[in-house]
Design a protein around this motif. Structure first.
Motif, mmCIF file in Angstrom:
data_model
loop_
_atom_site.group_PDB
_atom_site.id
_atom_site.type_symbol
_atom_site.label_atom_id
_atom_site.label_comp_id
_atom_site.label_asym_id
_atom_site.label_seq_id
_atom_site.Cartn_x
_atom_site.Cartn_y
_atom_site.Cartn_z
ATOM 1 N N LYS A 61 0.835 -1.209 0.000
ATOM 2 C CA LYS A 61 0.000 0.000 0.000
ATOM 3 C C LYS A 61 0.864 1.251 0.000
ATOM 4 O O LYS A 61 0.555 2.253 -0.656
ATOM 5 C CB LYS A 61 -0.918 0.012 1.224
ATOM 6 N N ASP A 62 1.977 1.194 0.732
ATOM 7 C CA ASP A 62 2.875 2.346 0.792
ATOM 8 C C ASP A 62 3.624 2.532 -0.523
ATOM 9 O O ASP A 62 3.842 3.663 -0.973
ATOM 10 C CB ASP A 62 3.858 2.168 1.950
ATOM 11 N N LEU A 63 4.024 1.436 -1.129
ATOM 12 C CA LEU A 63 4.806 1.505 -2.367
ATOM 13 C C LEU A 63 3.952 1.804 -3.591
ATOM 14 O O LEU A 63 4.470 2.277 -4.616
ATOM 15 C CB LEU A 63 5.557 0.192 -2.586
ATOM 16 N N LEU A 64 2.655 1.528 -3.497
ATOM 17 C CA LEU A 64 1.753 1.718 -4.633
ATOM 18 C C LEU A 64 0.679 2.735 -4.256
ATOM 19 O O LEU A 64 -0.455 2.377 -3.918
ATOM 20 C CB LEU A 64 1.118 0.381 -5.033
ATOM 21 N N PRO A 65 1.016 4.018 -4.304
ATOM 22 C CA PRO A 65 0.053 5.060 -3.910
ATOM 23 C C PRO A 65 -1.221 4.991 -4.750
ATOM 24 O O PRO A 65 -1.184 4.677 -5.932
ATOM 25 C CB PRO A 65 0.818 6.363 -4.194
ATOM 26 N N GLY A 66 -2.324 5.282 -4.111
ATOM 27 C CA GLY A 66 -3.609 5.273 -4.793
ATOM 28 C C GLY A 66 -4.387 3.993 -4.587
ATOM 29 O O GLY A 66 -5.607 3.965 -4.786
ATOM 30 N N THR A 67 -3.714 2.931 -4.157
ATOM 31 C CA THR A 67 -4.413 1.657 -3.988
ATOM 32 C C THR A 67 -5.399 1.708 -2.822
ATOM 33 O O THR A 67 -6.420 1.012 -2.840
ATOM 34 C CB THR A 67 -3.416 0.518 -3.749
ATOM 35 N N ALA A 68 -5.103 2.532 -1.833
ATOM 36 C CA ALA A 68 -6.001 2.610 -0.674
ATOM 37 C C ALA A 68 -7.377 3.154 -1.052
ATOM 38 O O ALA A 68 -8.368 2.891 -0.363
ATOM 39 C CB ALA A 68 -5.381 3.482 0.415
ATOM 40 N N ASP A 69 -7.445 3.900 -2.146
ATOM 41 C CA ASP A 69 -8.717 4.477 -2.588
ATOM 42 C C ASP A 69 -9.468 3.568 -3.556
ATOM 43 O O ASP A 69 -10.577 3.901 -3.979
ATOM 44 C CB ASP A 69 -8.468 5.829 -3.266
ATOM 45 N N MET A 70 -8.892 2.439 -3.897
ATOM 46 C CA MET A 70 -9.537 1.529 -4.838
ATOM 47 C C MET A 70 -10.595 0.690 -4.133
ATOM 48 O O MET A 70 -10.508 0.454 -2.918
ATOM 49 C CB MET A 70 -8.497 0.592 -5.462
ATOM 50 N N PRO A 71 -11.592 0.198 -4.860
ATOM 51 C CA PRO A 71 -12.525 -0.775 -4.284
ATOM 52 C C PRO A 71 -11.756 -2.005 -3.807
ATOM 53 O O PRO A 71 -10.689 -2.339 -4.350
ATOM 54 C CB PRO A 71 -13.453 -1.111 -5.458
ATOM 55 N N GLU A 72 -12.290 -2.676 -2.814
ATOM 56 C CA GLU A 72 -11.574 -3.800 -2.200
ATOM 57 C C GLU A 72 -11.214 -4.879 -3.219
ATOM 58 O O GLU A 72 -10.101 -5.428 -3.186
ATOM 59 C CB GLU A 72 -12.414 -4.405 -1.077
ATOM 60 N N ALA A 73 -12.121 -5.175 -4.125
ATOM 61 C CA ALA A 73 -11.840 -6.215 -5.120
ATOM 62 C C ALA A 73 -10.675 -5.823 -6.016
ATOM 63 O O ALA A 73 -9.829 -6.653 -6.373
ATOM 64 C CB ALA A 73 -13.084 -6.493 -5.961
ATOM 65 N N GLN A 74 -10.600 -4.543 -6.368
ATOM 66 C CA GLN A 74 -9.509 -4.068 -7.218
ATOM 67 C C GLN A 74 -8.193 -4.066 -6.445
ATOM 68 O O GLN A 74 -7.131 -4.399 -6.993
ATOM 69 C CB GLN A 74 -9.820 -2.658 -7.730
ATOM 70 N N GLN A 75 -8.266 -3.694 -5.155
ATOM 71 C CA GLN A 75 -7.076 -3.758 -4.311
ATOM 72 C C GLN A 75 -6.529 -5.176 -4.262
ATOM 73 O O GLN A 75 -5.314 -5.399 -4.408
ATOM 74 C CB GLN A 75 -7.409 -3.299 -2.888
ATOM 75 N N ASP A 76 -7.417 -6.135 -4.038
ATOM 76 C CA ASP A 76 -6.991 -7.532 -3.944
ATOM 77 C C ASP A 76 -6.261 -7.973 -5.209
ATOM 78 O O ASP A 76 -5.256 -8.687 -5.148
ATOM 79 C CB ASP A 76 -8.195 -8.439 -3.695
ATOM 80 N N LYS A 77 -6.777 -7.531 -6.357
ATOM 81 C CA LYS A 77 -6.158 -7.916 -7.623
ATOM 82 C C LYS A 77 -4.762 -7.318 -7.761
ATOM 83 O O LYS A 77 -3.819 -7.988 -8.196
ATOM 84 C CB LYS A 77 -7.038 -7.476 -8.788
#
Length: 285
Positions: A61-77
């Protein structure tokens, strides 16, 4: 007579077992053609971790900024990563992660290589030293013989401003154009093998590609920026380290959404090194 025949049979079976001793139970990495006592010692590591599970979710999450704002399913992917294709996962395994955000794209490539020597006179560790040394030489670090961040190190590497090297992605390098549209010197400072990022305010030389101390048994850092004038500029920071007979490569890339923006070298280097230290600790657990 029956007793004698039985004794002969038992003796024959015992001789057969002695001659085959160790052949059926030898490890896949055993060095053939000599007795174990005369072979160079094997490496510390006999297997590799799952690369796609080697980085904790919080770190991703720290290395890939913007992922925290993604829907959970997209984050998982995104956090699942994509395994790189290898033919023997006991010897080499890797994984890639990538996130796209309004401010730009970030990606991580992690590669584990377990080195095995098939020369009975050469240990796995010694062979790994040779493989690592070739990677370090190929990186063409400026003044690699000097201690890291030495004040005597030339910010432009060899000291020849017209001598450059090529980005591992094939996009970076140096040319004779002098400066880009941002006023950044393209002849060995912010393009290809550079020193610091002019925008970071760091002293010249402190961010240049260099050897690293206290990271595994040996380590180096490379920093390459794509050529000025490209539609979108990206910077890749690579940290390569060896721990016993395993060589780990971390590549961290940033590409801002705005073509005029130059990725910050300091941020990428700090995060890439922090990840590398985390990986070293995981090998020692």
């Amino acid at each position: 007579m029956a007793y004698a025949t039985g004794a002969v049979l038992i003796a024959a079976l015992a001789a057969g077992c002695t001659s085959d001793s160790g052949s059926g139970d030898s490890a896949p990495d055993s060095k053939p053609g000599t007795l174990a006592a005369s072979s160079a010692p094997p490496g510390k590591y006999r297997t590799l971790p799952d690369a796609c599970r080697a980085i904790p979710r919080a770190t991703l999450k720290d290395l890939l900024p913007g992922t925290a704002d993604m829907p959970e399913a997209q984050q998982d992917k995104v956090f699942e990563g994509a395994a790189t294709v290898t033919y023997d996962t006991d010897r080499r395994i890797g994984c890639r992660w990538k996130s796209d955000a309004p401010e730009g794209t970030r990606s991580i490539h992690l590669d584990f290589e377990r080195v095995v020597s098939y020369d009975t006179a050469v240990s796995d560790d010694d062979r790994a030293r040779e493989v690592y040394a070739k990677k370090e030489t190929a990186a063409d670090l400026p003044d690699a013989g000097l201690p890291p961040e030495s004040p005597d190190a030339s910010p432009s590497g060899s000291g020849d401003p017209d001598t450059g090297t090529e980005d591992p992605d094939g996009a970076a390098g140096t040319d004779d154009t002098g400066t880009d549209g941002n006023g950044t010197d393209d002849t060995g400072t912010d393009d290809g093998k550079g020193s610091g990022d002019a925008a970071s305010g760091s002293p010249a030389g402190s961010l240049q590609p260099r050897l690293l101390d206290k990271l595994g048994d040996s380590a180096f850092l490379d920093d390459a920026l794509s050529r000025a004038g490209a539609p979108a500029r990206h910077r890749t920071v690579s940290v390569v380290f060896r721990t016993s007979n395993v060589i780990v490569t971390v590549e961290y890339t940033a590409q801002p959404a705005m073509p005029s923006e130059v990725p910050d070298s300091m941020e990428l280097q700090e995060k890439a090194q922090a990840l590398a230290r985390q990986l070293v600790d995981s090998f020692n657990d």
